[in-house]
Design a protein around this motif. Sequence first.
Motif, short mmCIF file in Angstrom:
data_model
loop_
_atom_site.label_atom_id
_atom_site.label_comp_id
_atom_site.label_asym_id
_atom_site.label_seq_id
_atom_site.Cartn_x
_atom_site.Cartn_y
_atom_site.Cartn_z
N ILE A 6 0.82 -1.21 0.00
CA ILE A 6 0.00 0.00 0.00
C ILE A 6 0.86 1.27 0.00
O ILE A 6 0.70 2.14 -0.86
CB ILE A 6 -0.97 0.02 1.20
CG1 ILE A 6 -1.89 -1.20 1.16
CG2 ILE A 6 -1.76 1.32 1.20
CD1 ILE A 6 -2.77 -1.28 -0.06
N THR A 7 1.77 1.38 0.96
CA THR A 7 2.64 2.56 1.00
C THR A 7 3.51 2.64 -0.24
O THR A 7 3.72 3.73 -0.80
CB THR A 7 3.53 2.52 2.26
OG1 THR A 7 2.70 2.55 3.42
CG2 THR A 7 4.48 3.72 2.29
N GLU A 8 3.98 1.50 -0.71
CA GLU A 8 4.89 1.48 -1.84
C GLU A 8 4.26 2.05 -3.11
O GLU A 8 4.93 2.76 -3.87
CB GLU A 8 5.38 0.04 -2.10
CG GLU A 8 6.35 -0.49 -1.07
CD GLU A 8 5.67 -1.04 0.19
OE1 GLU A 8 6.38 -1.58 1.04
OE2 GLU A 8 4.43 -0.91 0.30
N ILE A 9 3.00 1.73 -3.38
CA ILE A 9 2.41 2.22 -4.63
C ILE A 9 2.30 3.74 -4.65
O ILE A 9 2.55 4.39 -5.65
CB ILE A 9 1.04 1.57 -4.94
CG1 ILE A 9 0.04 1.78 -3.80
CG2 ILE A 9 1.19 0.11 -5.25
CD1 ILE A 9 -1.35 1.26 -4.12
N PHE A 10 1.94 4.32 -3.50
CA PHE A 10 1.79 5.78 -3.45
C PHE A 10 3.15 6.47 -3.46
O PHE A 10 3.32 7.52 -4.09
CB PHE A 10 0.99 6.18 -2.22
CG PHE A 10 -0.48 5.87 -2.33
CD1 PHE A 10 -1.33 6.71 -3.03
CD2 PHE A 10 -1.01 4.74 -1.74
CE1 PHE A 10 -2.68 6.43 -3.15
CE2 PHE A 10 -2.36 4.44 -1.85
CZ PHE A 10 -3.20 5.28 -2.56
N THR A 11 4.14 5.88 -2.77
CA THR A 11 5.48 6.47 -2.77
C THR A 11 6.09 6.42 -4.16
O THR A 11 6.70 7.39 -4.62
CB THR A 11 6.38 5.74 -1.76
OG1 THR A 11 5.82 5.83 -0.45
CG2 THR A 11 7.78 6.36 -1.73
#
Length: 212
Positions: free
Chosen positions: A156-161
């Motif tokens: 989840i965090t990775e896609i937005f970052t």
Amino acid sequence: MESFKHYKIVLLGEGRVGKTSILIKYIDDTFDPDMKSTKRAAYLDKSLDLPEGRVKLSIWDTAGQEVYHALSHIYYRDANGAILVYDITDLKSFERVQHWVKELLSILQKKPVIVIAGNKYDYANKQAVSSEQALQYAESVGANHYYTSAKTGKGITEIFTDLATQMFKNENPTNSRSAFVPVKKTSIIIDPDKSELSPTDQKKPKKKDGCC
């Protein structure tokens, strides 16, 4: 006060693929198995610090149901980036991602940064879309692909970052630093205990639906 870059992101995909659950997990780190489907659209803001600079994301969660489809075009406008979400247990939802991408590109004058999310990875044992199929399509549209789970928080965090970093670098090609290395283009992020692909290379919905 230090300035920041402001970017608009749209979450696109069929109804019940988990777009709202992904957004809520990212913003509040919470998960509701009985999350109701989005009606029309809603958005939330998130600020983050990248090595390249400060970024503010306005993230629009659009309704995937056909009855609201005609309104979706309103929310595409001026989007800098898009996350295309499909349910890995539902082949049709993956096929529809291809429709959403074509529609998005036909409406926007400037090509946005695109990331594809194969959601509900906590149901990987019921996977209906092969990793090779997903990777091939991601390559064809110049997108990174991630497996995600709004339930466990995977990816989840990775896609937005990743999306924020790409948008920043596209806008400031000579102002990026080497401290952050984004995921290799078209890589698929999977669990290391699955031998199907390496981590970086190679070729919320109702509970009963297993929404996340």
